[in-house]
Design a protein around this motif. Structure first.
Motif, PDB file in Angstrom:
ATOM      1  N   ASN A  51       0.883   8.123  -3.216  1.00  0.00           N
ATOM      2  CA  ASN A  51      -0.230   8.397  -2.320  1.00  0.00           C
ATOM      3  C   ASN A  51      -1.185   9.387  -2.940  1.00  0.00           C
ATOM      4  O   ASN A  51      -0.830  10.129  -3.870  1.00  0.00           O
ATOM      5  CB  ASN A  51       0.285   8.924  -0.980  1.00  0.00           C
TER       6      ASN A  51
ATOM      7  N   THR B 199      -9.342  11.575   3.208  1.00  0.00           N
ATOM      8  CA  THR B 199      -8.721  10.257   3.142  1.00  0.00           C
ATOM      9  C   THR B 199      -7.342  10.346   2.498  1.00  0.00           C
ATOM     10  O   THR B 199      -7.192  10.909   1.404  1.00  0.00           O
ATOM     11  CB  THR B 199      -9.580   9.279   2.317  1.00  0.00           C
TER      12      THR B 199
ATOM     13  N   THR C 146      -4.531   7.863   0.986  1.00  0.00           N
ATOM     14  CA  THR C 146      -4.364   6.495   0.507  1.00  0.00           C
ATOM     15  C   THR C 146      -2.926   6.279   0.073  1.00  0.00           C
ATOM     16  O   THR C 146      -2.359   7.108  -0.656  1.00  0.00           O
ATOM     17  CB  THR C 146      -5.299   6.212  -0.682  1.00  0.00           C
TER      18      THR C 146
ATOM     19  N   GLN D 160      -5.460   2.964   3.749  1.00  0.00           N
ATOM     20  CA  GLN D 160      -6.078   4.275   3.880  1.00  0.00           C
ATOM     21  C   GLN D 160      -6.174   4.673   5.346  1.00  0.00           C
ATOM     22  O   GLN D 160      -6.297   3.825   6.231  1.00  0.00           O
ATOM     23  CB  GLN D 160      -7.488   4.266   3.275  1.00  0.00           C
TER      24      GLN D 160
ATOM     25  N   SER E 193      -7.458  -1.790   2.289  1.00  0.00           N
ATOM     26  CA  SER E 193      -8.559  -1.864   1.340  1.00  0.00           C
ATOM     27  C   SER E 193      -8.694  -3.278   0.777  1.00  0.00           C
ATOM     28  O   SER E 193      -7.728  -4.051   0.741  1.00  0.00           O
ATOM     29  CB  SER E 193      -8.321  -0.874   0.192  1.00  0.00           C
TER      30      SER E 193
END
Length: 889
Positions: free
Chosen positions: A562, A578, A580, A602, A628
């Motif tokens: 991450n 953010t 991810t 995300q 995404s």
């Protein structure tokens, strides 16, 4: 840090020999045995490799300006399963603290080096194969049975990481399993190869000797009194590394204790030593207690007693399965409403964790999550425990385990003819032959800990939040601090993949709930729960202290790499935040067959801190997981990620790829050998596309790294690649040992040079901007000056927190892009006014890299700085107490 291209290399003749070894190994046919010549040095090196096809896919990602460059192997001298960048105040380069099982012991206390050498030198009388002409893991037969009994509680010791202790590298066979790699040492990045070698099978003792001076024992000799493994991990604001809980001395039950490492003192915080660690190795005449163990075996046989009685024989007054009473009514447990058999430590502690100290957790934990909080505190949550009062038993089948029987043919042959094998180690019969099962009652006692706890690093105390119970079925669920308003105390902690304990049908004892059973995000109000007068009262507190945010398409435990990226404006307000996650397991019913995902997900948090006003009445967008358009090049989990100074992310490893379904593809390609580059559309990379995120394949490493891999951003903008089980480093398809061989593995790291460090026009190293002067300490909300040199101007300034990571989890690492103003430039020199974070929750204090990025997307070498005042406070206190002598650096 030296460029890989300028480091120590072998003379040309030795480089030629190395290329010969590699070419012969790759050219082997499918039958017979290929003999290759070893390179020079005092070696323990494979002379005969199993043969076969490599099974590697063609590699076309070889342009360094687009794909970067993976450097040669660096021996690491221990597995860096747990890996923390630690700093001495004023140093420009960090140390790397690394450990695994069995962290408080030396390698020779766990495994017998004489057995390792014997298996290398002698062909098996039954098969005619040595350890290196067989793909089998024969080094398991070097594990000491006395260690299993007296320092491991008698439980099964043949776990993947324990199997990584035996090594063919001589200089590592007597080292402690906890090491500190000093990157400031001149030998830190040296290696022996002129033609870089990328297979761990080709490393030998001479290679390990080159950088060995940069490594220091940092285990029991420095005050680490516990066999710490799979603890929680994070660094405090004051720079100390903290490891909460973990693997206890007698297998997969949790620990109550936390360990604290101070890099300035190069030692661990004082902790009461257990009788196991205090006794094992204490007798110079019987350092491994093998004579003691053998005498008991003989006594049992002479008395006609069952052999299983050996599993209840321990060092004097050191039976780890005896739990001291907490109260007369409950001799082993304290029963808290809603908790089925969660073990609580009594006032006098346990045998393995003697006495009770204020920093101990209320609940023992293995695989807990851990997050650094503002205020020099840490949140510890989740984790497992087992009931250590359950004695191991004699297994009815599978005893000993087949993987530990490599010495049996030799022992049997010598019994028939005593003149055979004069080099057979005298204690060979007390290595291997390891108990493989019989721990059913213990394994079935697992519980999962739903109560978060908060450690105060200033007061050295722990507080349990009984009023905020969150059940997580996973090991190491990810977590992060989130700004939820405009004030200093407006923050909470996001936690992945959980459920209110009251909504779990079978409570904490439901071990059938798999890691991938949940796929969501919660917010925990740590501050509110701490202030609650009923903090010790278990209650449902959804909406008050626990708030559900969003479901995800994938489960991110265990494990997915991450990246945690935040951008701040001139006033320190959150522009974007953010998180991810890369890959994972597709959300389903939580069964073992849940497929691996290639998706990138995300969740954005900036809406939580948005201010609604007359000028801007629009409320902030609630955080929600989104998928995404970018994807991994093949499905993956157990991968690793680190943000780069340009706001992109590099991914390492993972597994779950082709699953062997493609013809001619070796099992090694099941691992994501190519690094990957996630490029958000709003990053500062010149490769960014305004309309879409991208994930590109990068250079390829031949070292498969998954569950126990490691990735760390280095101060020069390169990336360290490390970790993985020693017995998993040389897999089927390896170019030097095509059939794979666990015994060939050598813990090793590599340095990856990202594309941004190469000039796209020439392919040579790019000209970099330079931080001429910068702050030693950054104060929240107080702008600071940076003098820089750049012929191409300055595009961005970023802060990246350094610290701990393991098992795909990197809660310490946070990228924070800050605003700045550039003054007039003269001949490339420019003065910057940088606007720092204002709120501690946007950049939790500690050590940070300060990078500048030029308009071509090239980063500087980082200036290492302390954010907040806690590091300076600690160093001042150490000097006042005369514990710290500041040497010239």
């Amino acid at each position: 840090m030296k460029s890989p291209r300028t480091q120590c290399i072998r003379p040309a003749g030795q480089r030629k020999a190395t290329r010969f070894i590699l070419s012969v190994a790759i050219a082997t046919t499918l039958t017979g045995v290929s003999r290759v010549d070893a390179h020079d040095g005092d070696i323990v090196f494979p002379e005969v490799f199993p043969v076969g096809q490599t099974g590697l896919l063609p590699d076309t990602e070889t342009d360094p300006t687009k794909d970067g460059e993976v450097g040669p192997l660096l021996p690491m001298h221990t597995m860096s399963v747990h890996n923390t960048l630690v700093w001495k105040r004023g140093a420009q380069k960090p140390g790397m603290l690394m450990f695994h099982r069995h962290s408080a012991y030396r390698a020779d206390e766990v495994a017998n080096p004489d057995v390792i050498h014997f298996l290398i030198d002698n062909p098996n009388p039954s098969t005619g194969l040595t350890a290196f002409s067989s793909a089998a893991n024969q080094f398991n037969s070097s594990m000491r049975r006395s260690f299993q009994q007296f320092a491991y509680g008698g439980y099964n010791i043949i776990h993947d990481v324990s199997q990584s202790v035996p090594t063919r590298i001589r200089v590592d066979q007597t080292r402690e399993m906890t090491q500190l790699w000093d990157m400031n040492h001149p030998a830190a990045f040296k290696y022996n190869f002129g033609a870089p070698i990328h297979s761990a099978a080709l490393l030998d003792n001479s290679d390990a000797e080159v950088n060995l001076p940069a490594f220091k024992d940092m285990g029991f000799s420095k005050g680490l009194n516990y066999d710490m493994y799979c603890p929680g991990f994070a660094t405090l604001e004051d720079g100390r590394a903290v490891f909460a809980g973990g693997h206890d001395l007698n297998s997969q039950n949790g620990m109550y204790r936390i360990q604290i490492f101070d890099a300035d003192l190069e030692s661990w915080a004082p902790r009461p030593v257990s009788c196991m660690r205090d006794l094992f190795g204490s007798d110079p005449a019987d350092p491994y207690f093998e004579n003691y163990y053998q005498a008991e075996i003989q006594r049992l046989a002479a008395a006609g007693l069952p052999a299983s009685d050996i599993f209840k024989f321990y060092l004097p007054d050191c039976d780890p399965h005896v739990l001291l009473p907490t109260t007369p009514e409950f001799p082993h447990y304290s029963q808290t409403p809603g908790y089925e058999a969660i073990r609580l430590m009594g006032a006098n502690g346990t045998v393995t964790q003697p006495t009770r100290i204020p920093s101990d957790m209320r609940y023992a934990r293995w695989y807990p999550g851990q997050v650094a909080l503002p205020g020099n505190r840490l949140l510890v949550y989740s984790g497992w425990d087992r009931d250590e009062s359950k004695y191991p038993e004699e297994p009815t089948t599978g005893n000993p385990t087949p993987t530990t029987l490599a010495m049996k043919p030799f022992i049997d042959a010598k019994a028939q003819n005593p003149e055979l094998y004069p080099d057979l180690p005298p204690t060979a019969h007390l290595a291997g032959f390891m108990k493989g099962n019989g721990d059913t009652a213990f394994l079935n006692s697992r519980v999962k800990q739903p109560v978060p706890e908060v450690y105060n690093g200033t007061l050295d105390t722990m507080t349990a939040l009984e009023n905020a119970r969150l059940f997580t079925g996973a090991w190491y669920p990810n977590g992060l601090v989130v700004q939820t308003g405009v004030g200093r105390d407006d923050w909470k902690v996001g936690i992945n993949d959980g459920k209110l304990l009251e909504d779990v049908p079978n409570g904490v004892t439901d071990s059938a709930i798999r890691d991938n059973g949940y796929h969501n995000m919660w917010l925990l109000d740590v501050q509110g729960a701490l202030k609650d007068p009923d903090v010790n009262t278990p209650q449902v507190r959804e909406g008050k202290y626990l708030t559900f945010l969003s479901n995800a398409a994938n489960s991110h435990t265990s494990f997915t790499g991450n990246s945690n990226l935040m951008k701040l404006d001139k006033l320190g307000k959150v522009i974007s935040h953010t998180l991810t996650h890369f890959g994972g397991q597709i959300a389903g019913d939580g069964t073992a067959n849940t497929p691996t995902s290639d998706q990138i997900e995300q969740i954005r948090f900036e809406g939580l801190s948005k201010v609604v006003s007359k000028k801007d009445p629009t409320p902030g967008v609630a955080p929600a997981w989104t998928v995404s358009t970018a994807k991994l090049y093949q499905p993956g989990r157990q991968n690793y990620a680190t943000p780069l100074p340009d706001g992109t992310t590099v991914l390492l490893g993972g597994n779950g790829g082709n699953r062997g379904t493609r013809a001619g593809v070796g099992l090694i390609e099941n691992h994501s050998l190519h690094l990957q580059h996630f490029i958000p559309k709003d990053s500062d990379s010149p490769l960014a596309m305004p309309a879409m995120d991208m994930c590109n394949m990068l250079a390829k490493s031949l070292i498969p790294r998954d569950e126990h891999g490691i990735i760390q951003l280095m101060p020069d903008g390169t990336v360290y690649l490390g970790g993985q089980n020693r017995n998993g480093l040389v897999r089927a398809g390896d170019p030097a040992a095509p059939l794979g061989d666990s015994d060939l593995g050598v813990p090793c790291g590599q340095i990856f040079t990202p594309p941004y460090l190469f000039d796209p026009a020439s392919g040579q190293p790019a000209e970099r901007p330079v931080i001429v002067t910068g702050p030693e300490t950054v104060t929240y909300g107080k702008p600071f000056a940076v003098k820089a040199f750049s012929k191409k101007g300055i595009k961005a300034v970023t802060l990246i927190r350094t610290g701990s990571m393991s098992h795909s989890l990197n809660t310490d690492v946070r990228y924070v892009k800050v605003d700045f103003k550039a003054g007039k430039s003269a001949d490339g020199m420019v003065s910057l006014t940088v606007y720092p974070p204002k709120m501690p929750a946007t950049a939790v204090g500690g050590y940070y890299y300060l990078f500048i990025l030029d308009n071509a997307g090239v980063p500087s070498i980082a200036k290492v700085t302390a954010v907040g005042a806690e590091i300076d406070k600690r160093i001042k206190a150490l000097k006042k107490a005369k514990l710290l002598t500041v040497a010239a650096r």
